[in-house]
Design a protein around this motif. Structure first.
Motif, PDB file in Angstrom:
ATOM      1  N   PHE A 191      23.105  18.044  60.249  1.00  0.00           N
ATOM      2  CA  PHE A 191      23.121  18.476  58.879  1.00  0.00           C
ATOM      3  C   PHE A 191      22.605  18.544  58.224  1.00  0.00           C
ATOM      4  CE2 PHE A 191      24.366  15.973  55.144  1.00  0.00           C
ATOM      5  CZ  PHE A 191      25.820  17.281  54.421  1.00  0.00           C
ATOM      6  N   GLY A 192      21.896  17.167  57.616  1.00  0.00           N
ATOM      7  CA  GLY A 192      20.626  17.364  57.103  1.00  0.00           C
ATOM      8  C   GLY A 192      19.960  18.674  56.912  1.00  0.00           C
ATOM      9  N   ALA A 193      19.087  18.990  58.230  1.00  0.00           N
ATOM     10  CA  ALA A 193      18.622  20.440  58.190  1.00  0.00           C
ATOM     11  C   ALA A 193      19.409  21.331  57.826  1.00  0.00           C
ATOM     12  CB  ALA A 193      17.620  20.550  59.701  1.00  0.00           C
ATOM     13  N   ASP A 194      20.725  21.507  58.256  1.00  0.00           N
ATOM     14  CA  ASP A 194      21.520  22.744  57.222  1.00  0.00           C
ATOM     15  C   ASP A 194      21.217  22.826  56.501  1.00  0.00           C
ATOM     16  OD1 ASP A 194      23.556  24.629  58.381  1.00  0.00           O
ATOM     17  OD2 ASP A 194      24.481  23.383  57.011  1.00  0.00           O
ATOM     18  N   LEU A 195      22.040  21.551  55.409  1.00  0.00           N
ATOM     19  CA  LEU A 195      22.192  21.646  54.351  1.00  0.00           C
ATOM     20  C   LEU A 195      20.564  22.153  53.510  1.00  0.00           C
ATOM     21  CD1 LEU A 195      23.368  20.354  51.344  1.00  0.00           C
ATOM     22  CD2 LEU A 195      22.542  17.891  51.876  1.00  0.00           C
ATOM     23  N   LEU A 196      19.022  21.739  53.996  1.00  0.00           N
ATOM     24  CA  LEU A 196      18.350  21.554  53.134  1.00  0.00           C
ATOM     25  C   LEU A 196      18.568  23.401  53.323  1.00  0.00           C
ATOM     26  CD1 LEU A 196      15.638  19.617  54.453  1.00  0.00           C
ATOM     27  CD2 LEU A 196      15.823  20.136  52.646  1.00  0.00           C
ATOM     28  N   ASP A 197      18.676  24.102  54.484  1.00  0.00           N
ATOM     29  CA  ASP A 197      18.097  25.252  54.885  1.00  0.00           C
ATOM     30  C   ASP A 197      19.044  26.275  53.302  1.00  0.00           C
ATOM     31  OD1 ASP A 197      17.364  27.713  56.254  1.00  0.00           O
ATOM     32  OD2 ASP A 197      19.543  28.058  56.952  1.00  0.00           O
ATOM     33  N   ARG A 198      20.558  25.872  53.723  1.00  0.00           N
ATOM     34  CA  ARG A 198      21.426  26.111  52.555  1.00  0.00           C
ATOM     35  C   ARG A 198      21.500  25.810  51.618  1.00  0.00           C
ATOM     36  NH1 ARG A 198      26.408  23.598  52.898  1.00  0.00           N
ATOM     37  NH2 ARG A 198      25.548  21.850  54.547  1.00  0.00           N
ATOM     38  N   ARG A 199      20.647  24.959  50.982  1.00  0.00           N
ATOM     39  CA  ARG A 199      20.082  25.247  49.499  1.00  0.00           C
ATOM     40  C   ARG A 199      18.260  25.425  49.246  1.00  0.00           C
ATOM     41  NH1 ARG A 199      24.413  23.285  49.521  1.00  0.00           N
ATOM     42  NH2 ARG A 199      24.937  21.351  48.313  1.00  0.00           N
ATOM     43  N   ARG A 200      18.233  26.352  50.317  1.00  0.00           N
ATOM     44  CA  ARG A 200      16.963  26.982  50.553  1.00  0.00           C
ATOM     45  C   ARG A 200      17.119  28.080  49.960  1.00  0.00           C
ATOM     46  NH1 ARG A 200      14.090  23.808  54.174  1.00  0.00           N
ATOM     47  NH2 ARG A 200      12.044  22.969  52.893  1.00  0.00           N
ATOM     48  N   HIS A 201      18.174  29.278  50.615  1.00  0.00           N
ATOM     49  CA  HIS A 201      18.460  30.603  49.976  1.00  0.00           C
ATOM     50  C   HIS A 201      19.849  30.643  48.696  1.00  0.00           C
ATOM     51  CE1 HIS A 201      16.868  30.042  54.242  1.00  0.00           C
ATOM     52  NE2 HIS A 201      16.860  31.151  54.522  1.00  0.00           N
ATOM     53  N   GLU A 202      20.734  28.963  48.696  1.00  0.00           N
ATOM     54  CA  GLU A 202      21.211  29.501  47.785  1.00  0.00           C
ATOM     55  C   GLU A 202      21.201  27.788  46.988  1.00  0.00           C
ATOM     56  OE1 GLU A 202      25.657  30.165  49.331  1.00  0.00           O
ATOM     57  OE2 GLU A 202      24.800  31.739  50.440  1.00  0.00           O
TER      58      GLU A 202
END
Length: 401
Positions: A191-202
């Motif tokens: 979940f934490g990794a996905d959250l970081l990835d989403r914030r990088r793109h959006e």
């Protein structure tokens, strides 16, 4: 070993005292003790000794997680993860801390006060609509910090039901099955990794987006450390405040009802009271923040040999009679004589300290103002404790008004 649900099914009404009644033992010079697995260690309990251990670079965190280091926890959890910021030292720690420090300055936290205050009122409005008796833990002490950390981190409402599940396993006291903890933490890290990835793109107007931007500008920070930083903020950012609110409400309503009206009518007095309760009421039963002596170090006139594990007991130090009054609960509105060690000291001082103070001050002041006749609807000694976690507070607290 039992799971959290099995542990929580047991009443345990009188097995443990309230957190404010814990007997910490006698404060004194550093002395030999043992870790849970029997490994020899040293206990520092006096205020100046604890400050020295937490502030002296010769006492480190990262060696505690070497392959041949003694086990500090009964089962793996988030706190014992070597990639967690708290378990880093030197430059590795400073790089992680620098990307977070600006977000939690007193000035930054003060800017959050209006919307945190609005969330407090929203929770109190919902509480007022209930027909007493009401569980103030489920209806106030838990939802308030969950709402605050969700707003800060930009979390979807759909994630909120999972936060407690993740926190109970991230801060497991060893009563969970090891594989269960491992599976939950793997899910949480994903979940934490996905959250970081989403914030990088959006990117958005939230703390995770700010961390991603700062980390990418800093460079050299492993992604796994960023993931653990985000996960630590998600669970640590609500668990400690929930526990503190629950424990202080139990104490104030159960033993100090005479302070309730002043707490609700005087916000300045509420700030002093909140600081004193943060100082006096620990979050859990665990004793001491561990460090590894990198070389021979003299602490309080005692030579700590190189390679030793040292437990710096902040709760004992906060009762040191040479620094604080021997009857610490006498005047809850008296300013602290010295800075509290409730948030630690030195390079690992808790960055969330100002946020914790603000949430507790507003949370206590406003509930006392809105509900001046609030009272416990059950004997204080009948409380059932939330088990399975290194933090401990009431599972529920029935109140009326």
């Amino acid at each position: 070993m039992s799971t959290a649900s099995n542990a929580d099914s047991c009443p345990h009404r009188s097995a443990k005292p309230p957190m404010h009644r814990i007997d910490f033992g006698e404060v004194g010079p550093p002395r030999p003790t043992r870790l849970p697995d029997g490994t020899p260690a040293w206990l520092a309990s006096r205020y100046p000794d604890v400050r020295q251990v937490l502030s002296d670079a010769r006492f480190a965190r990262s060696p505690l997680y070497a392959a041949d280091a003694p086990a500090l926890a009964a089962a793996p959890d988030l706190v014992s993860n070597p990639d967690l910021m708290f378990n880093q030292d030197g430059e590795d720690h400073l790089r992680l801390r620098s990307i977070l420090r600006r977000a939690f300055t007193p000035r930054a936290v003060a800017r959050w006060q209006p919307w945190i205050a609005a969330m407090v009122e929203q929770c109190l409005d919902a509480l007022a609509e209930k027909r007493p008796p009401v569980d103030v833990v489920a209806e106030y002490a838990l939802p308030l910090p969950v709402m605050v950390i969700s707003r800060l981190m930009g979390l979807d409402d759909s994630v909120r039901p999972q936060l407690r599940h993740w926190a109970e396993h991230a801060f497991s006291d060893g009563s969970h099955d090891e594989k269960e903890v491992s599976d939950v933490l793997e899910e949480f890290s994903a979940f934490g990794a996905d959250l970081l990835d989403r914030r990088r793109h959006e990117p958005g107007d939230d703390l995770v987006s700010s961390l991603v931007t700062a980390a990418d500008q800093e460079g050299g920070i492993p992604e796994v450390q960023l993931v653990q930083l985000v996960c630590g903020l998600v669970v640590g950012g609500h668990d400690s405040t929930m526990t503190m609110l629950s424990n202080t409400l139990l104490y104030l309503l159960g033993e100090r009802p005479e302070v309730w009206r002043r707490l609700g009518s005087d916000e300045g007095a509420a700030e002093v009271l909140a600081d004193r309760l943060l100082h006096l009421v620990p979050l859990g039963d665990d004793r001491g923040s561990a460090r590894h002596a990198m070389e021979d170090v003299e602490v309080g006139g005692v030579l700590i040999p190189a390679g030793s594990v040292v437990l710096a007991d902040c709760s004992m130090a906060n009762r040191d009679p040479d620094v604080y009054p021997p009857r610490p609960f006498d005047d809850l509105f008296a300013p602290l004589e010295r800075p509290t060690l409730a948030f630690g000291a030195g390079p690992h001082y808790c960055l969330g300290a100002w946020l914790a103070r603000l949430e507790l001050r507003l949370g206590l002041h406003r509930i006392a103002a809105r509900f001046p006749t609030l009272r416990l609807d059950e004997p204080a000694d009948a409380v059932q404790w939330r088990l399975g976690s290194t933090s401990r507070g009431p599972r529920s607290l029935q109140v009326s008004w």
